[in-house]
Scaffold this motif. Structure first.
Motif, PDB file in Angstrom:
ATOM      1  N   VAL A  66       0.917  -1.223  -0.083  1.00 57.46           N
ATOM      2  CA  VAL A  66       0.002   0.205   0.102  1.00 57.46           C
ATOM      3  C   VAL A  66       0.965   1.185  -0.076  1.00 57.46           C
ATOM      4  O   VAL A  66       1.959   1.345   0.789  1.00 57.46           O
ATOM      5  N   MET A  67       0.664   2.228  -1.091  1.00 58.14           N
ATOM      6  CA  MET A  67       1.312   3.384  -1.093  1.00 58.14           C
ATOM      7  C   MET A  67       0.507   4.532  -0.849  1.00 58.14           C
ATOM      8  O   MET A  67      -0.157   4.707  -1.252  1.00 58.14           O
ATOM      9  N   LEU A  68       1.270   5.513  -0.248  1.00 56.66           N
ATOM     10  CA  LEU A  68       0.471   6.893  -0.114  1.00 56.66           C
ATOM     11  C   LEU A  68       1.559   7.922   0.397  1.00 56.66           C
ATOM     12  O   LEU A  68       2.781   7.718   0.472  1.00 56.66           O
ATOM     13  N   ARG A  69       1.081   9.180   0.118  1.00 56.87           N
ATOM     14  CA  ARG A  69       1.955  10.373   0.634  1.00 56.87           C
ATOM     15  C   ARG A  69       1.512  10.837   1.640  1.00 56.87           C
ATOM     16  O   ARG A  69       0.341  11.054   2.350  1.00 56.87           O
ATOM     17  N   LEU A  70       2.389  11.271   2.632  1.00 55.07           N
ATOM     18  CA  LEU A  70       2.312  11.976   3.867  1.00 55.07           C
ATOM     19  C   LEU A  70       2.848  13.313   3.670  1.00 55.07           C
ATOM     20  O   LEU A  70       3.670  13.505   2.765  1.00 55.07           O
ATOM     21  N   ASP A  71       2.532  14.158   4.281  1.00 50.00           N
ATOM     22  CA  ASP A  71       2.899  15.681   4.244  1.00 50.00           C
ATOM     23  C   ASP A  71       4.139  15.668   4.927  1.00 50.00           C
ATOM     24  O   ASP A  71       4.230  15.721   6.355  1.00 50.00           O
ATOM     25  N   GLN A  72       5.233  15.701   4.300  1.00 55.42           N
ATOM     26  CA  GLN A  72       6.485  15.551   4.667  1.00 55.42           C
ATOM     27  C   GLN A  72       6.991  16.877   5.597  1.00 55.42           C
ATOM     28  O   GLN A  72       7.641  16.778   6.538  1.00 55.42           O
ATOM     29  N   GLU A  73       6.112  17.847   5.698  1.00 52.78           N
ATOM     30  CA  GLU A  73       6.513  19.127   6.434  1.00 52.78           C
ATOM     31  C   GLU A  73       5.567  19.123   7.575  1.00 52.78           C
ATOM     32  O   GLU A  73       5.770  20.000   8.700  1.00 52.78           O
ATOM     33  N   ALA A  74       4.584  18.221   7.797  1.00 54.63           N
ATOM     34  CA  ALA A  74       3.864  18.328   9.175  1.00 54.63           C
ATOM     35  C   ALA A  74       4.252  16.976   9.851  1.00 54.63           C
ATOM     36  O   ALA A  74       4.155  15.783   9.762  1.00 54.63           O
ATOM     37  N   PRO A  75       4.678  17.745  11.042  1.00 53.97           N
ATOM     38  CA  PRO A  75       5.059  16.704  12.319  1.00 53.97           C
ATOM     39  C   PRO A  75       4.133  15.849  12.616  1.00 53.97           C
ATOM     40  O   PRO A  75       2.899  16.320  12.861  1.00 53.97           O
ATOM     41  N   GLY A  76       4.416  14.679  12.804  1.00 54.57           N
ATOM     42  CA  GLY A  76       3.357  13.733  13.329  1.00 54.57           C
ATOM     43  C   GLY A  76       2.337  13.087  12.188  1.00 54.57           C
ATOM     44  O   GLY A  76       1.450  12.233  12.724  1.00 54.57           O
ATOM     45  N   GLU A  77       2.672  13.240  10.932  1.00 52.90           N
ATOM     46  CA  GLU A  77       1.978  12.673   9.834  1.00 52.90           C
ATOM     47  C   GLU A  77       1.690  11.019  10.031  1.00 52.90           C
ATOM     48  O   GLU A  77       0.923  10.268  10.005  1.00 52.90           O
ATOM     49  N   LEU A  78       2.914  10.537  10.012  1.00 52.12           N
ATOM     50  CA  LEU A  78       3.254   8.873  10.376  1.00 52.12           C
ATOM     51  C   LEU A  78       2.345   8.643  11.616  1.00 52.12           C
ATOM     52  O   LEU A  78       1.680   7.495  11.500  1.00 52.12           O
ATOM     53  N   GLY A  79       2.404   8.821  12.475  1.00 51.66           N
ATOM     54  CA  GLY A  79       1.858   8.615  13.672  1.00 51.66           C
ATOM     55  C   GLY A  79       0.251   8.722  13.659  1.00 51.66           C
ATOM     56  O   GLY A  79      -0.648   7.518  13.961  1.00 51.66           O
ATOM     57  N   ARG A  80      -0.427   9.940  12.789  1.00 47.74           N
ATOM     58  CA  ARG A  80      -1.703   9.825  12.483  1.00 47.74           C
ATOM     59  C   ARG A  80      -2.124   8.875  11.606  1.00 47.74           C
ATOM     60  O   ARG A  80      -3.292   8.129  11.981  1.00 47.74           O
ATOM     61  N   PHE A  81      -1.417   8.869  10.627  1.00 47.82           N
ATOM     62  CA  PHE A  81      -1.850   7.630   9.593  1.00 47.82           C
ATOM     63  C   PHE A  81      -1.897   6.167  10.250  1.00 47.82           C
ATOM     64  O   PHE A  81      -2.858   5.571  10.102  1.00 47.82           O
TER      65      PHE A  81
ATOM     66  N   ARG B 191       7.157   8.519  -1.204  1.00 53.36           N
ATOM     67  CA  ARG B 191       5.752   7.965  -0.782  1.00 53.36           C
ATOM     68  C   ARG B 191       6.258   7.021   0.142  1.00 53.36           C
ATOM     69  O   ARG B 191       7.193   6.231   0.337  1.00 53.36           O
ATOM     70  N   LEU B 192       5.125   6.634   1.231  1.00 53.79           N
ATOM     71  CA  LEU B 192       5.148   5.734   2.364  1.00 53.79           C
ATOM     72  C   LEU B 192       4.695   4.416   1.636  1.00 53.79           C
ATOM     73  O   LEU B 192       3.748   4.435   0.915  1.00 53.79           O
ATOM     74  N   VAL B 193       5.470   3.401   2.017  1.00 49.87           N
ATOM     75  CA  VAL B 193       5.296   2.056   1.398  1.00 49.87           C
ATOM     76  C   VAL B 193       4.911   1.245   2.680  1.00 49.87           C
ATOM     77  O   VAL B 193       6.106   1.022   3.543  1.00 49.87           O
TER      78      VAL B 193
END
Length: 139
Positions: free
Chosen positions: A74-89, A110-112
């Motif tokens: 599964v691949m998607l984009r996170l907002d690299q400039e927004a701290p915490g995006e990985l945690g929220r997703f 992209r996040l894989v």
């Protein structure tokens, strides 16, 4: 779906193992589009994004480097400039009771994700919703 898959393999923790891995895949004309290798407990664990997982796995087995796994991603984009995006997703995925088995980034940022195969479609739906919400967020 991206057309890419995750190629996973355990490599011996020895000098040259990654060089052998790369040489075998290069000779098989398999390009690595993201991923990495880490050593843990004396074993190198490699996960790379490839377009032709079956060709890659076959080449590695033929070269005696072991049995590779090929998994959908599964691949998607996170907002690299927004701290915490990985945690929220990742929280959304966890709240759906989906285990993330492997996570890395591709060369395009992209996040894989690799998740259990029976939960891949559910995770992909969460990613689709995330992408839709991301596109409508004010910049």
């Amino acid at each position: 779906m991206s057309g890419f898959v995750d190629l996973g393999i355990e490599l011996p923790a020895r000098p040259g193992a990654l060089a052998d891995f790369g040489a075998v895949l290069g000779a098989a004309r398999v390009s690595l589009e993201g991923g990495g290798v880490f050593t843990h407990g004396g074993v190198g664990v490699a996960h790379y994004l490839v377009a032709d997982g079956e060709r890659a796995a076959s080449a590695l087995a033929s070269a005696g480097l072991g049995r590779a796994t090929v998994s959908p991603v599964v691949m998607l984009r996170l907002d690299q400039e927004a701290p915490g995006e990985l945690g929220r997703f990742a929280r959304r995925v966890a709240d759906a009771d989906i285990d993330i088995l492997v996570q890395y980034s591709d060369h395009d940022g992209r996040l894989v994700l690799v998740v259990p195969p029976d939960r891949r479609d559910d995770c992909a739906e969460i990613a689709r919703r995330w992408d839709t919400e991301r596109a409508t967020r004010p910049q």
